[in-house]
Design a protein around this motif. Structure first.
Motif, PDB file in Angstrom:
ATOM      1  N   ASP A 100      37.474  21.250  -5.580  1.00  0.00           N
ATOM      2  CA  ASP A 100      36.669  20.177  -6.165  1.00  0.00           C
ATOM      3  C   ASP A 100      35.946  19.385  -5.087  1.00  0.00           C
ATOM      4  O   ASP A 100      36.481  18.427  -4.535  1.00  0.00           O
ATOM      5  CB  ASP A 100      37.582  19.258  -6.988  1.00  0.00           C
ATOM      6  CG  ASP A 100      36.788  18.239  -7.778  1.00  0.00           C
ATOM      7  OD1 ASP A 100      35.575  18.450  -7.955  1.00  0.00           O
ATOM      8  OD2 ASP A 100      37.375  17.241  -8.215  1.00  0.00           O
ATOM      9  N   SER A 160      32.353  17.204  -3.958  1.00  0.00           N
ATOM     10  CA  SER A 160      31.173  16.526  -4.497  1.00  0.00           C
ATOM     11  C   SER A 160      29.955  17.409  -4.243  1.00  0.00           C
ATOM     12  O   SER A 160      29.939  18.240  -3.330  1.00  0.00           O
ATOM     13  CB  SER A 160      30.995  15.162  -3.832  1.00  0.00           C
ATOM     14  OG  SER A 160      30.694  15.312  -2.462  1.00  0.00           O
ATOM     15  N   GLN A 161      28.909  17.199  -5.056  1.00  0.00           N
ATOM     16  CA  GLN A 161      27.759  18.101  -4.958  1.00  0.00           C
ATOM     17  C   GLN A 161      27.042  17.974  -3.628  1.00  0.00           C
ATOM     18  O   GLN A 161      26.554  18.972  -3.082  1.00  0.00           O
ATOM     19  CB  GLN A 161      26.801  17.853  -6.126  1.00  0.00           C
ATOM     20  CG  GLN A 161      27.383  18.289  -7.459  1.00  0.00           C
ATOM     21  CD  GLN A 161      26.320  18.633  -8.489  1.00  0.00           C
ATOM     22  OE1 GLN A 161      25.251  19.144  -8.183  1.00  0.00           O
ATOM     23  NE2 GLN A 161      26.631  18.355  -9.740  1.00  0.00           N
ATOM     24  N   LEU A 212      29.088  19.976  -1.128  1.00  0.00           N
ATOM     25  CA  LEU A 212      28.963  21.397  -1.452  1.00  0.00           C
ATOM     26  C   LEU A 212      27.616  21.942  -0.979  1.00  0.00           C
ATOM     27  O   LEU A 212      27.547  23.000  -0.338  1.00  0.00           O
ATOM     28  CB  LEU A 212      29.115  21.573  -2.966  1.00  0.00           C
ATOM     29  CG  LEU A 212      28.986  22.984  -3.518  1.00  0.00           C
ATOM     30  CD1 LEU A 212      30.047  23.886  -2.923  1.00  0.00           C
ATOM     31  CD2 LEU A 212      29.114  22.949  -5.036  1.00  0.00           C
ATOM     32  N   TYR A 265      30.581  28.107  -8.624  1.00  0.00           N
ATOM     33  CA  TYR A 265      30.293  26.719  -9.014  1.00  0.00           C
ATOM     34  C   TYR A 265      29.138  26.702 -10.023  1.00  0.00           C
ATOM     35  O   TYR A 265      28.038  26.251  -9.723  1.00  0.00           O
ATOM     36  CB  TYR A 265      29.914  25.885  -7.785  1.00  0.00           C
ATOM     37  CG  TYR A 265      31.019  25.710  -6.788  1.00  0.00           C
ATOM     38  CD1 TYR A 265      32.039  24.781  -7.017  1.00  0.00           C
ATOM     39  CD2 TYR A 265      31.054  26.447  -5.615  1.00  0.00           C
ATOM     40  CE1 TYR A 265      33.054  24.607  -6.095  1.00  0.00           C
ATOM     41  CE2 TYR A 265      32.072  26.281  -4.689  1.00  0.00           C
ATOM     42  CZ  TYR A 265      33.070  25.363  -4.933  1.00  0.00           C
ATOM     43  OH  TYR A 265      34.069  25.192  -4.026  1.00  0.00           O
ATOM     44  N   ALA A 289      27.154  23.159 -10.989  1.00  0.00           N
ATOM     45  CA  ALA A 289      26.675  22.247  -9.944  1.00  0.00           C
ATOM     46  C   ALA A 289      25.151  22.335  -9.869  1.00  0.00           C
ATOM     47  O   ALA A 289      24.589  23.221  -9.216  1.00  0.00           O
ATOM     48  CB  ALA A 289      27.303  22.596  -8.595  1.00  0.00           C
ATOM     49  N   LEU A 294      23.398  22.604  -6.470  1.00  0.00           N
ATOM     50  CA  LEU A 294      23.554  23.896  -5.812  1.00  0.00           C
ATOM     51  C   LEU A 294      22.566  24.917  -6.386  1.00  0.00           C
ATOM     52  O   LEU A 294      21.983  25.715  -5.653  1.00  0.00           O
ATOM     53  CB  LEU A 294      24.992  24.385  -5.973  1.00  0.00           C
ATOM     54  CG  LEU A 294      25.381  25.611  -5.141  1.00  0.00           C
ATOM     55  CD1 LEU A 294      25.200  25.336  -3.654  1.00  0.00           C
ATOM     56  CD2 LEU A 294      26.820  26.019  -5.428  1.00  0.00           C
ATOM     57  N   ALA A 334      26.188  16.630 -14.273  1.00  0.00           N
ATOM     58  CA  ALA A 334      26.393  17.590 -13.188  1.00  0.00           C
ATOM     59  C   ALA A 334      25.156  18.460 -13.023  1.00  0.00           C
ATOM     60  O   ALA A 334      24.800  18.869 -11.912  1.00  0.00           O
ATOM     61  CB  ALA A 334      27.609  18.458 -13.483  1.00  0.00           C
ATOM     62  N   ARG A 338      19.625  17.682  -9.419  1.00  0.00           N
ATOM     63  CA  ARG A 338      20.415  18.113 -10.575  1.00  0.00           C
ATOM     64  C   ARG A 338      19.575  18.466 -11.804  1.00  0.00           C
ATOM     65  O   ARG A 338      20.116  18.943 -12.797  1.00  0.00           O
ATOM     66  CB  ARG A 338      21.440  17.042 -10.932  1.00  0.00           C
ATOM     67  CG  ARG A 338      22.398  16.732  -9.784  1.00  0.00           C
ATOM     68  CD  ARG A 338      23.552  15.852 -10.196  1.00  0.00           C
ATOM     69  NE  ARG A 338      24.330  15.428  -9.030  1.00  0.00           N
ATOM     70  CZ  ARG A 338      25.519  14.834  -9.088  1.00  0.00           C
ATOM     71  NH1 ARG A 338      26.060  14.572 -10.274  1.00  0.00           N
ATOM     72  NH2 ARG A 338      26.155  14.477  -7.991  1.00  0.00           N
TER      73      ARG A 338
END
Length: 263
Positions: free
Chosen positions: A15, A17-18, A21, A50, A53, A56, A166, A201
């Protein structure tokens, strides 16, 4: 560390955070910039790990569409670190407002510590609420730690409900479990429901569909859920707060190669 081993470490890290990551993935992906085929393959593999996310997905789309992936990955990670969404949300809250949020969302909680004039009700989803309650209380906020069973009562009598996405598409967002119920309570109670959609996001619809497909197919298997944009009164992003009706934003290009199954 070899870039592939670095990415395996990121994929096993759990886990994150974005922003963390994305920063770790950007560092590793930069080393693969000279091999476009390998770059796409690795992006698809880490997105499989993921899938919800949004930042990402955006970074992967940016580097896959770029002629200079290493440079653009670093720039994207820097934009994420400079994201002003949390500050925009904190600044927009009415003076003395009662605010509800679920668990410990990265962005939604970030700016609240400097708003000692507001009352924060933290709905204790996933056992994270108590930790955030202690932190905000230490910052001087008036905080109430609300058990999950009290969600409806807490949300229906608040001034603002904060829901953190997210990942977001034009018509819906992926948010923590319980967000749909909180937003629905706010909607029927006439309480403002703000959706925080941080930098990176917001996805084009095809990428959002890919990100949300597993949650949509087996919603009881995930900690996240899909929430329609229509339940929100406002959206807060890096540029500030705006009405949710008609909201549109995409933080990355549509990279069709990411829509194929992972290899």
């Amino acid at each position: 560390m070899h870039p592939m081993e670095h990415l395996r470490y990121v994929a096993r890290a759990g886990d994150l955070s974005q922003d963390v990551l994305v920063r770790e993935a950007a560092s590793a992906l930069g080393a693969l910039a000279s091999d476009p085929l390998e770059l796409v393959t690795v992006c698809r593999r880490i997105l499989d790990k993921y899938p919800v996310a949004g930042a990402l997905w955006s970074m992967a789309a940016v580097v896959c569409a770029s002629a200079q992936p290493y440079r653009d990955a670093r720039e994207f990670a820097a934009e994420l670190r400079a994201d002003a969404t949390a500050d925009r949300a904190a600044d927009a809250l009415p003076e003395g407002a009662t605010v509800c949020l679920l668990g410990w969302p990265d962005l939604a909680a970030e700016g609240l510590g400097r708003r000692a004039d507001i009352e924060v009700r933290i709905i204790d989803a996933y056992g994270e609420g108590a930790g955030l309650a202690r932190r905000l209380a230490g910052d001087g906020c008036e905080v109430t730690d609300v058990p999950l069973a009290g969600l409806a009562a807490a949300c229906s009598t608040a001034e603002v409900i904060l829901v953190e996405a997210a990942a977001a598409g034009p018509e819906a967002v992926i948010a923590a479990g319980g967000s749909h119920a909180a937003a629905a309570v706010g909607y029927v109670s006439g309480v403002e429901v703000w959706c925080l959609i941080g930098q990176g996001r917001a996805l084009p619809q095809p990428l959002f569909e890919a990100a949300s497909s597993a949650v949509a197919d087996e919603p009881w298997e995930y900690d996240e859920e899909i929430v329609p944009i229509g339940l929100f009164s406002h959206v807060v992003g890096p540029g500030g707060i705006e009405p949710a009706a008609g909201w549109q934003r995409a933080d990355c290009p549509l990279a069709a190669e990411l829509l194929r199954p992972p290899i």
